[in-house]
Design a protein around this motif. Structure first.
Motif, PDB file in Angstrom:
ATOM      1  N   GLN A   1      21.852   7.288  -5.969  1.00  0.00           N
ATOM      2  CA  GLN A   1      20.780   6.417  -6.450  1.00  0.00           C
ATOM      3  C   GLN A   1      19.479   7.178  -6.268  1.00  0.00           C
ATOM      4  O   GLN A   1      19.218   7.737  -5.201  1.00  0.00           O
ATOM      5  CB  GLN A   1      20.742   5.106  -5.668  1.00  0.00           C
ATOM      6  CG  GLN A   1      19.667   4.154  -6.155  1.00  0.00           C
ATOM      7  CD  GLN A   1      19.726   2.813  -5.474  1.00  0.00           C
ATOM      8  OE1 GLN A   1      20.797   2.336  -5.099  1.00  0.00           O
ATOM      9  NE2 GLN A   1      18.571   2.175  -5.322  1.00  0.00           N
ATOM     10  N   VAL A   2      18.657   7.197  -7.297  1.00  0.00           N
ATOM     11  CA  VAL A   2      17.366   7.882  -7.261  1.00  0.00           C
ATOM     12  C   VAL A   2      16.322   6.917  -7.813  1.00  0.00           C
ATOM     13  O   VAL A   2      16.468   6.414  -8.927  1.00  0.00           O
ATOM     14  CB  VAL A   2      17.385   9.174  -8.109  1.00  0.00           C
ATOM     15  CG1 VAL A   2      16.041   9.892  -8.031  1.00  0.00           C
ATOM     16  CG2 VAL A   2      18.519  10.095  -7.669  1.00  0.00           C
ATOM     17  N   ASP A   3      15.289   6.664  -7.013  1.00  0.00           N
ATOM     18  CA  ASP A   3      14.272   5.708  -7.426  1.00  0.00           C
ATOM     19  C   ASP A   3      12.949   5.999  -6.734  1.00  0.00           C
ATOM     20  O   ASP A   3      12.810   7.011  -6.053  1.00  0.00           O
ATOM     21  CB  ASP A   3      14.744   4.275  -7.170  1.00  0.00           C
ATOM     22  CG  ASP A   3      15.062   3.996  -5.704  1.00  0.00           C
ATOM     23  OD1 ASP A   3      14.356   4.516  -4.812  1.00  0.00           O
ATOM     24  OD2 ASP A   3      16.011   3.240  -5.443  1.00  0.00           O
ATOM     25  N   GLU A   4      12.010   5.084  -6.884  1.00  0.00           N
ATOM     26  CA  GLU A   4      10.691   5.248  -6.284  1.00  0.00           C
ATOM     27  C   GLU A   4      10.504   4.388  -5.034  1.00  0.00           C
ATOM     28  O   GLU A   4       9.390   4.282  -4.528  1.00  0.00           O
ATOM     29  CB  GLU A   4       9.604   4.911  -7.310  1.00  0.00           C
ATOM     30  CG  GLU A   4       9.570   5.888  -8.464  1.00  0.00           C
ATOM     31  CD  GLU A   4       8.437   5.611  -9.427  1.00  0.00           C
ATOM     32  OE1 GLU A   4       7.385   6.254  -9.273  1.00  0.00           O
ATOM     33  OE2 GLU A   4       8.626   4.767 -10.320  1.00  0.00           O
ATOM     34  N   PHE A   5      11.586   3.812  -4.512  1.00  0.00           N
ATOM     35  CA  PHE A   5      11.462   2.932  -3.347  1.00  0.00           C
ATOM     36  C   PHE A   5      11.308   3.740  -2.066  1.00  0.00           C
ATOM     37  O   PHE A   5      12.244   4.396  -1.606  1.00  0.00           O
ATOM     38  CB  PHE A   5      12.659   1.988  -3.214  1.00  0.00           C
ATOM     39  CG  PHE A   5      12.557   1.135  -1.973  1.00  0.00           C
ATOM     40  CD1 PHE A   5      11.588   0.149  -1.870  1.00  0.00           C
ATOM     41  CD2 PHE A   5      13.410   1.351  -0.908  1.00  0.00           C
ATOM     42  CE1 PHE A   5      11.473  -0.615  -0.720  1.00  0.00           C
ATOM     43  CE2 PHE A   5      13.311   0.584   0.247  1.00  0.00           C
ATOM     44  CZ  PHE A   5      12.335  -0.396   0.345  1.00  0.00           C
ATOM     45  N   ALA A   6      10.111   3.674  -1.497  1.00  0.00           N
ATOM     46  CA  ALA A   6       9.818   4.298  -0.206  1.00  0.00           C
ATOM     47  C   ALA A   6       9.886   3.198   0.843  1.00  0.00           C
ATOM     48  O   ALA A   6       9.007   2.341   0.907  1.00  0.00           O
ATOM     49  CB  ALA A   6       8.436   4.936  -0.231  1.00  0.00           C
ATOM     50  N   ASP A   7      10.929   3.207   1.645  1.00  0.00           N
ATOM     51  CA  ASP A   7      11.115   2.169   2.650  1.00  0.00           C
ATOM     52  C   ASP A   7       9.879   2.115   3.551  1.00  0.00           C
ATOM     53  O   ASP A   7       9.562   3.081   4.239  1.00  0.00           O
ATOM     54  CB  ASP A   7      12.366   2.480   3.474  1.00  0.00           C
ATOM     55  CG  ASP A   7      12.766   1.351   4.393  1.00  0.00           C
ATOM     56  OD1 ASP A   7      11.870   0.720   5.003  1.00  0.00           O
ATOM     57  OD2 ASP A   7      13.973   1.111   4.524  1.00  0.00           O
ATOM     58  N   PRO A   8       9.165   0.995   3.564  1.00  0.00           N
ATOM     59  CA  PRO A   8       7.922   0.928   4.337  1.00  0.00           C
ATOM     60  C   PRO A   8       8.123   1.018   5.851  1.00  0.00           C
ATOM     61  O   PRO A   8       7.160   1.288   6.571  1.00  0.00           O
ATOM     62  CB  PRO A   8       7.317  -0.421   3.931  1.00  0.00           C
ATOM     63  CG  PRO A   8       8.454  -1.224   3.402  1.00  0.00           C
ATOM     64  CD  PRO A   8       9.436  -0.242   2.827  1.00  0.00           C
TER      65      PRO A   8
END
Length: 176
Positions: free
Chosen positions: A68-75
């Motif tokens: 999975q490749v996305d822009e979600f940067a776990d805060p």
């Protein structure tokens, strides 16, 4: 690898993605590694499939890996000072045992880095299990730097890795 195709997984391929993740979980458990010892997050995977963020690597039209490749940067992991928008993030990468040792993971990571560069990102990032030193060595061998380990009591993951991407790189399908 000329016989490898990388493409977006379809929502109706949820079982293939889950099968690859469960296979990786079983393999880890057999080696005494407690990583991924829970059922895959079907709701998260389904949503990511719908968004076009889950990919399959296929050989002879059979799934042998997923990423999975996305822009979600776990805060909980990535700080504002990390400039979270400057990267794509890798999640849930798994390679079937039948394809183990063929560098499929490295191919997928290179493909994801090219995808990040084509989108104008500076980095490819991921978080890994904090105490899986073998996995840490693997990511370092594929060009990632360990930035830091975030130790949260409710999270087993937290080893943060990143690698710079080549500006302007075009993602490959793996079939070249």
């Amino acid at each position: 690898m000329s016989d490898l195709e990388i493409r977006a997984a379809r929502p109706d391929e949820l079982a293939d993605v889950e099968g690859l993740l469960i296979g990786a979980s079983t393999w880890l458990a057999d080696r005494g590694i407690d990583q991924w010892q829970y059922p895959p997050h079907r709701d998260r995977i389904t949503a990511a499939l719908r968004r076009g963020e889950v990919f399959l690597a296929l050989r002879d039209q059979r799934p042998i890996a997923t990423i999975q490749v996305d822009e979600f940067a776990d805060p909980e992991f990535w700080r504002a000072s990390d400039q979270p928008d400057s990267a794509f993030y890798v999640h849930r990468m798994a390679v079937s045992r039948q394809a183990a040792g063929e560098e499929i993971g490295a191919i997928l990571l290179e493909w994801a880095a090219d995808r990040a560069a084509a989108a104008g990102k500076a980095y490819l990032r991921l978080d890994a299990w904090k105490d899986n030193s073998g996995l840490h060595r693997y990511y370092q061998a594929t060009g990632f730097d360990l930035l830091r380990i975030v130790d949260l009591p409710h999270r087993r993951s937290g080893a943060l890795f990143q690698r710079a991407v080549r500006p302007g790189a075009a993602p490959r399908t793996g079939a070249e």
